[in-house]
Motif scaffolding. Structure first.
Motif, PDB file in Angstrom:
ATOM      1  N   GLU A   1     147.769  48.449  51.088  1.00  0.00           N
ATOM      2  CA  GLU A   1     148.558  48.588  49.872  1.00  0.00           C
ATOM      3  C   GLU A   1     147.858  49.612  48.994  1.00  0.00           C
ATOM      4  O   GLU A   1     146.637  49.568  48.824  1.00  0.00           O
TER       5      GLU A   1
ATOM      6  N   TYR B   1     148.330  52.042  45.275  1.00  0.00           N
ATOM      7  CA  TYR B   1     149.087  52.271  44.051  1.00  0.00           C
ATOM      8  C   TYR B   1     149.667  53.673  44.043  1.00  0.00           C
ATOM      9  O   TYR B   1     149.051  54.618  44.540  1.00  0.00           O
ATOM     10  N   GLU B   2     150.836  53.809  43.478  1.00  0.00           N
ATOM     11  CA  GLU B   2     151.578  55.065  43.521  1.00  0.00           C
ATOM     12  C   GLU B   2     150.790  56.248  42.968  1.00  0.00           C
ATOM     13  O   GLU B   2     150.992  57.382  43.378  1.00  0.00           O
TER      14      GLU B   2
ATOM     15  N   VAL C   1     157.988  49.355  49.333  1.00  0.00           N
ATOM     16  CA  VAL C   1     157.531  49.547  47.969  1.00  0.00           C
ATOM     17  C   VAL C   1     157.661  48.228  47.227  1.00  0.00           C
ATOM     18  O   VAL C   1     158.717  47.595  47.262  1.00  0.00           O
ATOM     19  N   LEU C   2     156.585  47.817  46.595  1.00  0.00           N
ATOM     20  CA  LEU C   2     156.626  46.686  45.679  1.00  0.00           C
ATOM     21  C   LEU C   2     156.820  47.302  44.297  1.00  0.00           C
ATOM     22  O   LEU C   2     155.886  47.888  43.728  1.00  0.00           O
ATOM     23  N   ARG C   3     158.013  47.235  43.803  1.00  0.00           N
ATOM     24  CA  ARG C   3     158.370  47.944  42.576  1.00  0.00           C
ATOM     25  C   ARG C   3     157.711  47.316  41.352  1.00  0.00           C
ATOM     26  O   ARG C   3     157.747  46.118  41.168  1.00  0.00           O
ATOM     27  N   LYS C   4     157.083  48.185  40.559  1.00  0.00           N
ATOM     28  CA  LYS C   4     156.462  47.800  39.284  1.00  0.00           C
ATOM     29  C   LYS C   4     155.594  46.553  39.442  1.00  0.00           C
ATOM     30  O   LYS C   4     155.630  45.640  38.629  1.00  0.00           O
ATOM     31  N   ALA C   5     154.775  46.530  40.491  1.00  0.00           N
ATOM     32  CA  ALA C   5     153.972  45.352  40.823  1.00  0.00           C
ATOM     33  C   ALA C   5     152.521  45.454  40.353  1.00  0.00           C
ATOM     34  O   ALA C   5     151.777  44.489  40.435  1.00  0.00           O
ATOM     35  N   LYS C   6     152.110  46.602  39.871  1.00  0.00           N
ATOM     36  CA  LYS C   6     150.740  46.809  39.385  1.00  0.00           C
ATOM     37  C   LYS C   6     150.782  47.135  37.898  1.00  0.00           C
ATOM     38  O   LYS C   6     151.436  48.083  37.488  1.00  0.00           O
TER      39      LYS C   6
ATOM     40  N   TYR D   1     153.504  49.676  34.155  1.00  0.00           N
ATOM     41  CA  TYR D   1     153.699  49.110  35.491  1.00  0.00           C
ATOM     42  C   TYR D   1     153.864  50.245  36.486  1.00  0.00           C
ATOM     43  O   TYR D   1     154.519  51.250  36.202  1.00  0.00           O
TER      44      TYR D   1
ATOM     45  N   ASP E   1     154.341  51.183  40.895  1.00  0.00           N
ATOM     46  CA  ASP E   1     154.725  50.693  42.213  1.00  0.00           C
ATOM     47  C   ASP E   1     153.495  50.570  43.102  1.00  0.00           C
ATOM     48  O   ASP E   1     152.512  51.306  42.936  1.00  0.00           O
TER      49      ASP E   1
ATOM     50  N   TYR F   1     152.704  50.838  47.128  1.00  0.00           N
ATOM     51  CA  TYR F   1     153.254  51.235  48.422  1.00  0.00           C
ATOM     52  C   TYR F   1     152.558  50.430  49.514  1.00  0.00           C
ATOM     53  O   TYR F   1     151.333  50.274  49.493  1.00  0.00           O
TER      54      TYR F   1
END
Length: 143
Positions: free
Chosen positions: A96, A98-99, A118-123, A129, A131, A133
């Motif tokens: 995982e 971060y974008e 993609v875990l959207r707006k997860a960080k 926030y 994404d 990846y």
């Protein structure tokens, strides 16, 4: 370069680099296998959080800031991938990222990892926030 197998990292993550890691880095997770890499000093590590039944591991890697830009990241990650598939008999690695971590994204893709989701707006970091990846590499896909 020397590689040592352990259950803990010998380097502490520098505070400026904590933004690149999930909160699981704060918690001691069992099932970890750590590869520490040295020249004359520790330069980095790769940690596998192993799911034994599924022959999968979540991979985390780190190179000390003053050692970056010298090709160590690629060498360390390639050695760790080979170790995971050849010695640990894993079938899959998951990463995982971060974008905003463009260097890590480039490195993963260069070594054959495929962006799977993609875990959207997860960080959450610094009031925003981002994404996350999700990348995967299967044993028979490695380069």
């Amino acid at each position: 370069m020397i590689m040592e197998i352990s259950d803990k990292e010998l380097l502490k993550i520098e505070s400026d680099d904590l933004k690149y890691f999930s909160e699981t880095r704060i918690i001691d997770i069992p099932r970890r296998v750590v590869l520490n890499f040295f020249e004359s000093i520790p330069i980095g590590f790769v940690t596998f959080n192993v799911r034994y039944f599924n022959r999968n591991a979540y991979i985390t890697y780190y190179v000390k800031s003053d050692m970056r830009g010298k090709g160590y990241g690629k060498v360390i990650l390639k050695k760790a991938i080979d170790y995971a598939f050849d010695e640990m008999n894993l079938n899959r690695l998951t990463a995982e990222v971060y974008e905003y971590n463009e260097i890590s994204i480039y490195l993963l893709e260069k070594l054959g990892f495929v962006k799977e989701g993609v875990l959207r707006k997860a960080k959450y970091s610094q009031g925003r926030y981002f994404d996350i990846y999700v990348y995967g590499l299967l044993k028979d896909e490695r380069r």
